[in-house]
Scaffold this active site. Structure first.
Site, short mmCIF file in Angstrom:
data_model
loop_
_atom_site.label_atom_id
_atom_site.label_comp_id
_atom_site.label_asym_id
_atom_site.label_seq_id
_atom_site.Cartn_x
_atom_site.Cartn_y
_atom_site.Cartn_z
N LYS A 58 0.83 -1.21 0.00
CA LYS A 58 0.00 0.00 0.00
C LYS A 58 0.87 1.26 0.00
CE LYS A 58 -2.50 -2.76 -0.50
NZ LYS A 58 -2.44 -4.23 -0.49
N ALA A 191 -3.07 -12.88 -12.98
CA ALA A 191 -3.84 -11.62 -12.86
C ALA A 191 -4.71 -11.68 -11.62
CB ALA A 191 -4.69 -11.41 -14.11
N VAL A 193 -4.77 -10.78 -7.18
CA VAL A 193 -4.70 -9.55 -6.41
C VAL A 193 -3.28 -8.96 -6.44
CG1 VAL A 193 -5.44 -8.49 -4.26
CG2 VAL A 193 -6.34 -10.70 -4.89
N GLU A 213 -2.46 -14.43 -17.63
CA GLU A 213 -3.37 -15.13 -16.71
C GLU A 213 -3.84 -16.45 -17.35
OE1 GLU A 213 -4.78 -14.96 -13.57
OE2 GLU A 213 -5.94 -16.70 -14.21
N GLY A 281 -0.75 -17.24 -6.55
CA GLY A 281 -1.40 -17.74 -5.35
C GLY A 281 -0.41 -18.08 -4.25
N HIS A 454 -23.53 14.85 2.55
CA HIS A 454 -23.37 15.32 1.18
C HIS A 454 -22.30 16.40 1.12
CE1 HIS A 454 -24.38 16.55 -2.88
NE2 HIS A 454 -24.34 17.80 -2.47
P1 FAD Z 1 1.49 -14.45 8.03
O1 FAD Z 1 1.31 -13.00 7.93
O2 FAD Z 1 2.03 -15.17 6.84
O3 FAD Z 1 2.44 -14.70 9.29
C1 FAD Z 1 2.89 -15.97 9.64
C2 FAD Z 1 4.17 -15.80 10.44
O4 FAD Z 1 4.50 -17.08 11.02
C3 FAD Z 1 5.38 -15.41 9.61
O5 FAD Z 1 6.12 -14.43 10.28
C4 FAD Z 1 6.17 -16.70 9.49
O6 FAD Z 1 7.56 -16.48 9.29
C5 FAD Z 1 5.88 -17.33 10.84
N1 FAD Z 1 6.07 -18.79 10.89
C6 FAD Z 1 5.67 -19.72 9.99
N2 FAD Z 1 5.97 -20.96 10.45
C7 FAD Z 1 6.56 -20.79 11.66
C8 FAD Z 1 7.11 -21.69 12.61
N3 FAD Z 1 7.07 -23.01 12.41
N4 FAD Z 1 7.67 -21.19 13.72
C9 FAD Z 1 7.71 -19.84 13.94
N5 FAD Z 1 7.20 -18.93 13.07
C10 FAD Z 1 6.64 -19.42 11.95
N6 FAD Z 1 -4.28 -9.02 3.00
C11 FAD Z 1 -5.18 -8.04 3.26
O7 FAD Z 1 -6.13 -8.27 4.02
N7 FAD Z 1 -5.05 -6.79 2.71
C12 FAD Z 1 -4.04 -6.49 1.87
O8 FAD Z 1 -3.95 -5.36 1.39
C13 FAD Z 1 -3.08 -7.50 1.57
N8 FAD Z 1 -2.05 -7.23 0.75
C14 FAD Z 1 -1.13 -8.21 0.50
C15 FAD Z 1 -0.09 -7.93 -0.37
C16 FAD Z 1 0.86 -8.89 -0.65
C17 FAD Z 1 1.99 -8.57 -1.59
C18 FAD Z 1 0.77 -10.18 -0.03
C19 FAD Z 1 1.81 -11.22 -0.29
C20 FAD Z 1 -0.27 -10.47 0.83
C21 FAD Z 1 -1.24 -9.50 1.10
N9 FAD Z 1 -2.33 -9.75 1.93
C22 FAD Z 1 -3.25 -8.78 2.17
C23 FAD Z 1 -2.50 -11.06 2.58
C24 FAD Z 1 -2.00 -10.99 4.04
O9 FAD Z 1 -0.65 -10.58 4.04
C25 FAD Z 1 -2.15 -12.36 4.69
O10 FAD Z 1 -3.50 -12.79 4.57
C26 FAD Z 1 -1.79 -12.26 6.17
O11 FAD Z 1 -0.47 -11.84 6.35
C27 FAD Z 1 -1.98 -13.62 6.85
O12 FAD Z 1 -1.70 -13.48 8.18
P2 FAD Z 1 -1.22 -14.73 9.06
O13 FAD Z 1 -0.99 -14.19 10.44
O14 FAD Z 1 -2.18 -15.84 8.90
O15 FAD Z 1 0.14 -15.22 8.42
P1 NAD Z 2 -4.51 -14.95 -6.43
O1 NAD Z 2 -5.10 -16.26 -6.09
O2 NAD Z 2 -5.23 -13.71 -6.10
O3 NAD Z 2 -4.22 -14.90 -7.99
C1 NAD Z 2 -3.38 -15.82 -8.63
C2 NAD Z 2 -3.73 -15.80 -10.11
O4 NAD Z 2 -2.74 -16.54 -10.80
C3 NAD Z 2 -5.08 -16.44 -10.42
O5 NAD Z 2 -5.85 -15.59 -11.21
C4 NAD Z 2 -4.69 -17.72 -11.12
O6 NAD Z 2 -5.65 -18.16 -12.06
C5 NAD Z 2 -3.39 -17.33 -11.78
N1 NAD Z 2 -2.52 -18.45 -12.11
C6 NAD Z 2 -2.28 -19.56 -11.38
N2 NAD Z 2 -1.41 -20.37 -12.03
C7 NAD Z 2 -1.08 -19.74 -13.19
C8 NAD Z 2 -0.22 -20.05 -14.27
N3 NAD Z 2 0.47 -21.18 -14.29
N4 NAD Z 2 -0.12 -19.17 -15.29
C9 NAD Z 2 -0.82 -18.01 -15.28
N5 NAD Z 2 -1.67 -17.66 -14.27
C10 NAD Z 2 -1.78 -18.52 -13.24
O7 NAD Z 2 -3.05 -14.97 -5.78
P2 NAD Z 2 -1.97 -13.84 -5.57
O8 NAD Z 2 -2.22 -12.69 -6.45
O9 NAD Z 2 -0.67 -14.55 -5.64
O10 NAD Z 2 -2.23 -13.40 -4.09
C11 NAD Z 2 -2.27 -14.38 -3.06
C12 NAD Z 2 -3.24 -14.02 -2.01
O11 NAD Z 2 -2.73 -12.96 -1.21
C13 NAD Z 2 -4.56 -13.47 -2.54
O12 NAD Z 2 -5.45 -14.48 -2.93
C14 NAD Z 2 -5.07 -12.74 -1.34
O13 NAD Z 2 -5.68 -13.67 -0.49
C15 NAD Z 2 -3.81 -12.19 -0.72
N6 NAD Z 2 -3.65 -10.78 -1.12
C16 NAD Z 2 -4.62 -9.89 -0.76
C17 NAD Z 2 -4.50 -8.57 -1.12
C18 NAD Z 2 -5.59 -7.62 -0.74
O14 NAD Z 2 -6.38 -7.96 0.12
N7 NAD Z 2 -5.67 -6.44 -1.34
C19 NAD Z 2 -3.41 -8.15 -1.87
C20 NAD Z 2 -2.46 -9.07 -2.23
C21 NAD Z 2 -2.59 -10.39 -1.84
#
Ligand code: FAD
Ligand code: NAD
Length: 475
Positions: A58, A191, A193, A213, A281, A454
């Site tokens: 963000k 394509a 998130v 995608e 994913g 508004h």
């Molecule tokens: P995580 O955040 O993955 O945390 C798990 C933690 O556990 C990590 O620190 C890991 O190292 C640790 N861990 C794992 N195994 C062990 C172990 N055995 N011992 C000790 N520690 C361990 N979600 C949103 O809602 N809004 C967004 O805008 C958004 N943007 C995103 C953008 C990107 C680029 C990505 C990749 C994800 C985004 N997400 C977003 C998804 C969001 O980040 C995840 O859904 C969220 O972080 C999950 O939280 P969690 O606590 O389940 O796991």
């Molecule tokens: P995603 O599941 O959103 O999208 C993955 C895309 O890759 C899908 O459209 C899928 O059909 C495509 N795909 C899979 N295999 C492929 C292939 N071989 N060739 C071409 N396309 C292929 O997964 P992501 O974008 O990696 O994000 C992972 C998750 O992280 C999200 O599902 C979401 O839960 C979380 N996230 C959330 C936010 C948010 O809340 N704004 C932002 C980023 C990530």
């Protein structure tokens, strides 16, 4: 003697750190174990979300949007800006500072709430009385014991065997958030998130972005109408080159560029990119938990098997967030964390997965809660639809962001709101009203009868509610 705790939380992402704080607030002696190390090799709390997910993405979205506004939109307001330039290193330093502030803040919250924080990889080693958990940090290992365990180990990027991530030329979310320069040609596989958010960042900064995608349909999880409008805006206005129905044939990394061969409806194609983001994913982190030592059930896709209360197959062991079923979203993880801590403390914790909002922080933003129109059709539910476009909303005009609409779906018989879908400015903020309405079992008429200030963007939601009963005022 092993240190003993009422609750051990594995993982300090939004799920784990929230669960630990809530458990401690409820008087439980709590430890939170996390193994994340940042790029400087230092332990860093906050998991994916704070380190390489929600927060840094963000920050970059905001920086890139400001750059684009200065380049292309300020002139509409009569503002002349000469020599607009982007300093990528400074933009990244700002993002890193935000990340450091928030990850450091969790340590402070732990101290304030008396949560014990341990750095290292946790794994179950056995159960006699409580659960024994080994915490290993390099050569150092310590075993602790806990009566209750909350697994919040999160998820990691799914790997594409054809495209090995080196986080230099071929990057996952970690690399995509730290590119050292603006690639002239950026490829994105997926394509979803991440692909759309990160593709938008680099497109705004000047890259030619091609998104490949696999599925023939765009944004399948969204309402069809929203997905269609998003595809139109992203391809025609934003300028992303989105190819659907793609089958990747090969990915070759020459260390200077990446060549991708693929087929789609057009036929066999070859494209060369300066960098390639792979965002196909995420997979749950369940392999290193020592599940076998205690007989913890993991399902065939690697998720820890849980019921609707996040109870695992083992007594007193819970799992939350990305490592269990349901959307992989930070707010879903943290709410499950609160619910589980409260259940352990003898209270009634609950998370309604049917009203978890989704937000995609593109421009325009996309947000929804509840059922899509295609889901209602498939289930044979009778519904009414109300829709209102931002182009006739005064605030959207003032902001200069008029693309998109708000769409409300309500039960045809009871008028209860079943879903709200939006694409447009600040949809991420607007969706909260719809979530509250749905949690309170509101009807479209309830929203239609509530006074909305508004001029605000929220008036579009108000008008969409009026539209359900075919009585919009401003359209
Ligand atoms: P995580 O955040 O993955 O945390 C798990 C933690 O556990 C990590 O620190 C890991 O190292 C640790 N861990 C794992 N195994 C062990 C172990 N055995 N011992 C000790 N520690 C361990 N979600 C949103 O809602 N809004 C967004 O805008 C958004 N943007 C995103 C953008 C990107 C680029 C990505 C990749 C994800 C985004 N997400 C977003 C998804 C969001 O980040 C995840 O859904 C969220 O972080 C999950 O939280 P969690 O606590 O389940 O796991
Ligand atoms: P995603 O599941 O959103 O999208 C993955 C895309 O890759 C899908 O459209 C899928 O059909 C495509 N795909 C899979 N295999 C492929 C292939 N071989 N060739 C071409 N396309 C292929 O997964 P992501 O974008 O990696 O994000 C992972 C998750 O992280 C999200 O599902 C979401 O839960 C979380 N996230 C959330 C936010 C948010 O809340 N704004 C932002 C980023 C990530």
């Amino acid at each position: 003697m092993a240190k003993t705790f009422d609750v051990a939380v594995i993982g300090a992402g939004p799920g784990g750190y929230t669960a630990a704080i809530r458990a401690a607030q409820l008087g439980l002696n709590t430890v939170c174990i996390d193994d994340w190390k940042n790029a400087r090799g230092k332990g860093s709390l906050g998991g994916t979300c704070l380190n390489v997910g929600c927060i840094p993405s963000k920050a970059l979205l905001e920086s890139s949007e400001n750059y684009e506004r200065a380049l292309h939109k300020f002139s509409d307001h009569g503002i002349t800006v000469k020599e607009v330039a982007i300093d990528v290193a400074k933009m990244m330093a700002r993002k890193d500072k935000i990340v450091d502030t928030f990850t450091g803040g969790i340590g402070l919250l732990f101290r304030k709430n008396k949560v014990t924080s341990m750095h290292g990889r946790a794994r179950f080693t056995g159960k006699s009385g409580g659960y024994q958990i080994e915490v290993r940090d390099g050569e150092n290992a310590e075993t602790i014991e806990a009566k209750h365990v909350i697994i919040a180990s999160g998820s990691s990027p799914r790997q594409l065997p054809l495209a090995t991530v080196d986080n230099d030329r071929i990057v996952d979310n970690v690399g995509a958030l730290s590119l050292p320069d603006i690639p002239k040609r950026l490829g994105v596989i997926g394509a979803g998130v991440i692909g759309l958010e990160m593709g938008s960042v680099w497109k705004r900064l000047g890259s030619e972005v091609t998104v490949l995608e696999a599925l023939p349909a765009f944004l399948q999880a969204a309402d069809d109408q929203v997905a269609k409008e998003a595809f139109r805006v992203f391809t025609k206005v934003v300028g992303l080159d989105i190819r659907l129905g793609v089958k990747i044939g090969s990915v070759r990394n020459s260390k200077k560029s990446v060549t991708v061969e693929f087929t789609d409806a057009v036929g066999e194609q070859k494209m060369e990119f300066d960098r390639l983001i792979v965002a196909v994913g995420r997979v749950p982190n369940s392999a290193n938990l020592g599940a076998e030592a205690v007989g913890l059930k993991i399902d065939s896709r690697g998720f820890v098997d849980v019921d609707e209360h996040c109870c695992s197959s083992l007594p007193d062991v819970y799992a939350i967030g990305d490592v269990v079923r349901g959307p992989m979203l930070a707010h879903k993880s943290s709410e499950e964390g609160v619910a589980v801590a409260e259940i352990i403390a003898g209270q009634t914790g609950h998370v309604n997965l049917d009203s978890v909002p989704w937000v995609i922080y593109t421009s325009p933003e996309i947000a929804w809660v509840g059922k899509t129109e295609q889901e209602l059709k498939a289930k044979g539910v009778e519904y009414r639809v109300g829709q209102f476009p931002f182009i006739v909303n005064g605030r959207a005009r003032a902001i200069g962001e008029t693309a998109g609409f708000v769409k409300m779906l309500a039960d045809a018989r009871t008028d209860r709101i079943l879903g709200v879908h939006m694409i447009g400015p600040y949809a991420s903020e607007l969706i909260s009203e719809a979530v509250v309405a749905m949690e309170f079992g509101a009807s479209s008429e309830d929203i239609a009868r509530i006074v909305h200030a508004h001029p605000t963007l929220a008036e579009a939601l108000h008008e969409a509610a009026l539209a359900v009963d075919k009585r919009t005022i401003n359209l």
